[in-house]
Write a protein that holds these residues in place. Sequence first.
Motif, PDB file in Angstrom:
ATOM      1  N   ALA A  21      78.783  10.718 -49.859  1.00  0.00           N
ATOM      2  CA  ALA A  21      77.606  10.363 -50.196  1.00  0.00           C
ATOM      3  C   ALA A  21      76.588  11.115 -49.443  1.00  0.00           C
ATOM      4  CB  ALA A  21      77.658   8.544 -49.632  1.00  0.00           C
ATOM      5  N   GLN A  22      77.037  11.072 -48.089  1.00  0.00           N
ATOM      6  CA  GLN A  22      75.915  12.131 -47.176  1.00  0.00           C
ATOM      7  C   GLN A  22      75.738  13.382 -47.709  1.00  0.00           C
ATOM      8  OE1 GLN A  22      77.741  13.612 -43.573  1.00  0.00           O
ATOM      9  NE2 GLN A  22      76.166  12.545 -42.433  1.00  0.00           N
ATOM     10  N   ALA A  23      76.653  14.228 -48.303  1.00  0.00           N
ATOM     11  CA  ALA A  23      76.479  15.217 -48.705  1.00  0.00           C
ATOM     12  C   ALA A  23      75.616  15.403 -50.368  1.00  0.00           C
ATOM     13  CB  ALA A  23      77.833  16.079 -49.133  1.00  0.00           C
ATOM     14  N   VAL A  24      75.992  14.200 -50.761  1.00  0.00           N
ATOM     15  CA  VAL A  24      75.202  14.182 -52.113  1.00  0.00           C
ATOM     16  C   VAL A  24      73.679  13.760 -51.812  1.00  0.00           C
ATOM     17  CG1 VAL A  24      74.552  12.586 -53.955  1.00  0.00           C
ATOM     18  CG2 VAL A  24      76.786  13.319 -53.670  1.00  0.00           C
ATOM     19  N   VAL A  25      73.178  13.109 -50.745  1.00  0.00           N
ATOM     20  CA  VAL A  25      71.962  12.840 -50.393  1.00  0.00           C
ATOM     21  C   VAL A  25      71.240  14.005 -49.662  1.00  0.00           C
ATOM     22  CG1 VAL A  25      70.327  11.499 -48.774  1.00  0.00           C
ATOM     23  CG2 VAL A  25      72.314  10.249 -49.984  1.00  0.00           C
ATOM     24  N   ALA A  26      71.894  14.873 -48.991  1.00  0.00           N
ATOM     25  CA  ALA A  26      71.401  16.001 -48.490  1.00  0.00           C
ATOM     26  C   ALA A  26      70.934  17.060 -49.396  1.00  0.00           C
ATOM     27  CB  ALA A  26      72.353  16.539 -47.415  1.00  0.00           C
ATOM     28  N   GLN A  27      72.038  17.231 -50.479  1.00  0.00           N
ATOM     29  CA  GLN A  27      71.825  18.230 -51.608  1.00  0.00           C
ATOM     30  C   GLN A  27      70.642  17.656 -52.581  1.00  0.00           C
ATOM     31  OE1 GLN A  27      72.925  17.670 -55.221  1.00  0.00           O
ATOM     32  NE2 GLN A  27      71.230  19.284 -55.432  1.00  0.00           N
ATOM     33  N   TYR A  28      70.566  16.630 -52.694  1.00  0.00           N
ATOM     34  CA  TYR A  28      69.427  15.912 -53.522  1.00  0.00           C
ATOM     35  C   TYR A  28      67.901  16.050 -52.812  1.00  0.00           C
ATOM     36  CZ  TYR A  28      66.405  13.376 -56.430  1.00  0.00           C
ATOM     37  OH  TYR A  28      65.286  12.777 -57.055  1.00  0.00           O
ATOM     38  N   VAL A  29      67.970  15.659 -51.458  1.00  0.00           N
ATOM     39  CA  VAL A  29      66.739  15.776 -50.621  1.00  0.00           C
ATOM     40  C   VAL A  29      66.271  17.198 -50.522  1.00  0.00           C
ATOM     41  CG1 VAL A  29      65.806  15.341 -48.470  1.00  0.00           C
ATOM     42  CG2 VAL A  29      67.263  13.680 -49.359  1.00  0.00           C
ATOM     43  N   ARG A  30      67.385  18.031 -50.367  1.00  0.00           N
ATOM     44  CA  ARG A  30      66.778  19.546 -50.220  1.00  0.00           C
ATOM     45  C   ARG A  30      66.561  20.262 -51.613  1.00  0.00           C
ATOM     46  NH1 ARG A  30      71.954  21.100 -49.418  1.00  0.00           N
ATOM     47  NH2 ARG A  30      72.124  21.975 -51.403  1.00  0.00           N
ATOM     48  N   LEU A  56      76.179   4.782 -51.919  1.00  0.00           N
ATOM     49  CA  LEU A  56      74.818   5.151 -52.079  1.00  0.00           C
ATOM     50  C   LEU A  56      74.172   3.765 -52.579  1.00  0.00           C
ATOM     51  CD1 LEU A  56      75.103   8.623 -53.812  1.00  0.00           C
ATOM     52  CD2 LEU A  56      74.223   7.990 -51.581  1.00  0.00           C
ATOM     53  N   LEU A  57      74.708   3.125 -53.738  1.00  0.00           N
ATOM     54  CA  LEU A  57      73.992   1.903 -54.313  1.00  0.00           C
ATOM     55  C   LEU A  57      73.809   0.867 -53.011  1.00  0.00           C
ATOM     56  CD1 LEU A  57      73.293   0.265 -56.714  1.00  0.00           C
ATOM     57  CD2 LEU A  57      75.693  -0.374 -57.121  1.00  0.00           C
ATOM     58  N   VAL A  58      74.967   0.377 -52.337  1.00  0.00           N
ATOM     59  CA  VAL A  58      74.771  -0.548 -51.136  1.00  0.00           C
ATOM     60  C   VAL A  58      73.610  -0.135 -50.167  1.00  0.00           C
ATOM     61  CG1 VAL A  58      76.114  -1.593 -49.392  1.00  0.00           C
ATOM     62  CG2 VAL A  58      77.148  -1.484 -51.504  1.00  0.00           C
ATOM     63  N   ALA A  59      73.734   1.256 -50.141  1.00  0.00           N
ATOM     64  CA  ALA A  59      72.720   1.700 -48.927  1.00  0.00           C
ATOM     65  C   ALA A  59      71.228   1.284 -49.419  1.00  0.00           C
ATOM     66  CB  ALA A  59      72.881   3.353 -48.767  1.00  0.00           C
ATOM     67  N   VAL A  60      70.884   1.769 -50.633  1.00  0.00           N
ATOM     68  CA  VAL A  60      69.745   1.492 -51.046  1.00  0.00           C
ATOM     69  C   VAL A  60      69.432  -0.009 -51.120  1.00  0.00           C
ATOM     70  CG1 VAL A  60      68.191   1.474 -53.216  1.00  0.00           C
ATOM     71  CG2 VAL A  60      69.657   3.409 -52.729  1.00  0.00           C
ATOM     72  N   GLN A  61      70.349  -1.020 -51.419  1.00  0.00           N
ATOM     73  CA  GLN A  61      70.179  -2.401 -51.188  1.00  0.00           C
ATOM     74  C   GLN A  61      69.972  -2.928 -49.784  1.00  0.00           C
ATOM     75  OE1 GLN A  61      73.940  -3.217 -53.341  1.00  0.00           O
ATOM     76  NE2 GLN A  61      72.702  -4.542 -54.725  1.00  0.00           N
ATOM     77  N   VAL A  62      70.556  -2.256 -49.057  1.00  0.00           N
ATOM     78  CA  VAL A  62      70.435  -2.317 -47.475  1.00  0.00           C
ATOM     79  C   VAL A  62      68.888  -2.243 -47.134  1.00  0.00           C
ATOM     80  CG1 VAL A  62      70.901  -1.923 -45.164  1.00  0.00           C
ATOM     81  CG2 VAL A  62      72.971  -2.096 -46.827  1.00  0.00           C
ATOM     82  N   VAL A  63      68.345  -1.051 -47.519  1.00  0.00           N
ATOM     83  CA  VAL A  63      67.083  -0.803 -47.216  1.00  0.00           C
ATOM     84  C   VAL A  63      66.077  -1.557 -47.927  1.00  0.00           C
ATOM     85  CG1 VAL A  63      65.064   1.064 -47.070  1.00  0.00           C
ATOM     86  CG2 VAL A  63      67.511   1.630 -46.614  1.00  0.00           C
ATOM     87  N   LEU A  64      66.185  -1.830 -48.882  1.00  0.00           N
ATOM     88  CA  LEU A  64      65.459  -2.873 -49.811  1.00  0.00           C
ATOM     89  C   LEU A  64      65.426  -4.245 -49.192  1.00  0.00           C
ATOM     90  CD1 LEU A  64      66.154  -1.809 -53.661  1.00  0.00           C
ATOM     91  CD2 LEU A  64      64.124  -1.052 -52.337  1.00  0.00           C
ATOM     92  N   ALA A  65      66.625  -4.707 -48.949  1.00  0.00           N
ATOM     93  CA  ALA A  65      66.728  -5.893 -48.304  1.00  0.00           C
ATOM     94  C   ALA A  65      65.902  -6.223 -46.800  1.00  0.00           C
ATOM     95  CB  ALA A  65      68.144  -6.424 -48.007  1.00  0.00           C
ATOM     96  N   LEU A  66      66.199  -5.100 -46.207  1.00  0.00           N
ATOM     97  CA  LEU A  66      65.228  -5.147 -44.938  1.00  0.00           C
ATOM     98  C   LEU A  66      63.820  -5.148 -45.069  1.00  0.00           C
ATOM     99  CD1 LEU A  66      67.277  -2.814 -43.047  1.00  0.00           C
ATOM    100  CD2 LEU A  66      67.194  -5.086 -42.514  1.00  0.00           C
ATOM    101  N   ARG A  67      63.492  -4.441 -46.155  1.00  0.00           N
ATOM    102  CA  ARG A  67      62.222  -4.221 -46.527  1.00  0.00           C
ATOM    103  C   ARG A  67      61.347  -5.796 -46.896  1.00  0.00           C
ATOM    104  NH1 ARG A  67      59.573   0.455 -47.863  1.00  0.00           N
ATOM    105  NH2 ARG A  67      58.604  -0.263 -49.720  1.00  0.00           N
TER     106      ARG A  67
END
Length: 322
Positions: A21-30, A56-67
Motif C-alpha cells: 500500500a505504501q508503494a501504491v501511494v508513493a507511485q500515485y502521489v509522484r 488503503l480503504l481503512v487508512a482513508v476511513q481513519v483520516v475521515l473519522a479523525l476529521r
Amino acid sequence: MADGDGAGRPVGGMGEAGRAAQAVVAQYVRDGFLTPESVARAEFDVWDRTTPGRVLLVAVQVVLALRQEDGRTDLGRPVPGLDAEDARLMIRTLLRDPAAAPETSRRDLITLDRLLELLASLIAEESLSEEAVDALLEAAEESCLAVGPWDESDDRRPRDVELTDLGGLLVPTEPGLKIELMRSRKDGSLAGVTLMRGRTAIQLQAFRALGDTSWATVRADLARTMRSRGGSAEERVGPAGPELQAVVRIQGPPGKDRQTVRVLGHDGPGWILRGFVTGLGAEPDSTEEWPYDTFQGTVVRMPADPLSTDPLIRLRWPDQGR
C-alpha cells in the motif's frame, strides 16, 4: 531473517500488505495516476485476506473519522477527478452513513483510483509527512488484521471473547442472546444457527470452498436468484466487506410477502461464512453494529475429513463432544 508475527509483518513494523500500500501511494502521489503495476499490487477486488487495497480503504476511513471528530466532514479543497457531490457521497459512505451507501454503490464511486484521489487530497490538506503516512498505513494494516471472521487455527483471533461451541462454528454469546439451531430439510442434520437480539437476527452458515467457489461467486448467484424470484438485490460495501442489501419474496398475504435482508459473507482458508441479517438491523438506514460484531467474531472450525465433498459444514448441540 527478522522475526515476524505470522502475517508477513516484522515485529514492530509494517507487513507485506502495508508495504505494498505504501508503494501504491508513493507511485500515485509522484505520478498523479495509477500504473497497471500499482493496480495489480493493490488487489482491490480481493476480500478474503488483508490486501493493500483494504489497507488503503481503512487508512482513508481513519483520516475521515479523525476529521469528523473535529467537526470537519467536508474537504477544504476539490478532489481531482471527483465533483463535489460524488466526493461528499464517498465520504459519507466511508464514514458508514447508511443513507449514502445505496447511491454510492449505484454510481460505483468507491474504486481504487478514486480512493487514491481522495487519500492524496487528505494527505495534502492535513499536511501529512511521509512518516505520518507510513504510520497511518501501518495502523490501518493492524486494524485489518484484527478483524474476523476467524479460522480456528488463526493465532490472531481474540481469546477473551466468550464463544458457544457448536462444532463447525464457535459464535459470540452474551446475556439475553437467543440461539436457535437450524436443521437441514434433507437429512435433519444441524445446518446453521440463528442468533437473535431484540428485533434483529443473524443466521450463520459455513460452507467448504469447493472448486472455484468464493463469496464473490456465491454473492452473484444469490443476487440473480433473488431478482429472478421477484425480489431485489444491490451490492454494497459494509463493515464486513462486500454485502447484499436485498428484498426477498416470502410467504404471506399481500403487503407482507416481502422481507428486507442483508447478506454478509467472508472467504476463509478453505471455507465461506455467510450471514443473513433480518429484522431492524437489516433495514437500509440501520446503523446497528451488533450483527457485524457477531459475524466478525465468529470462528469457523473445518471438519477433520479433508477429502469430503459435502459443501455444508455441519454443527452440533453445545453439550456434545467433537
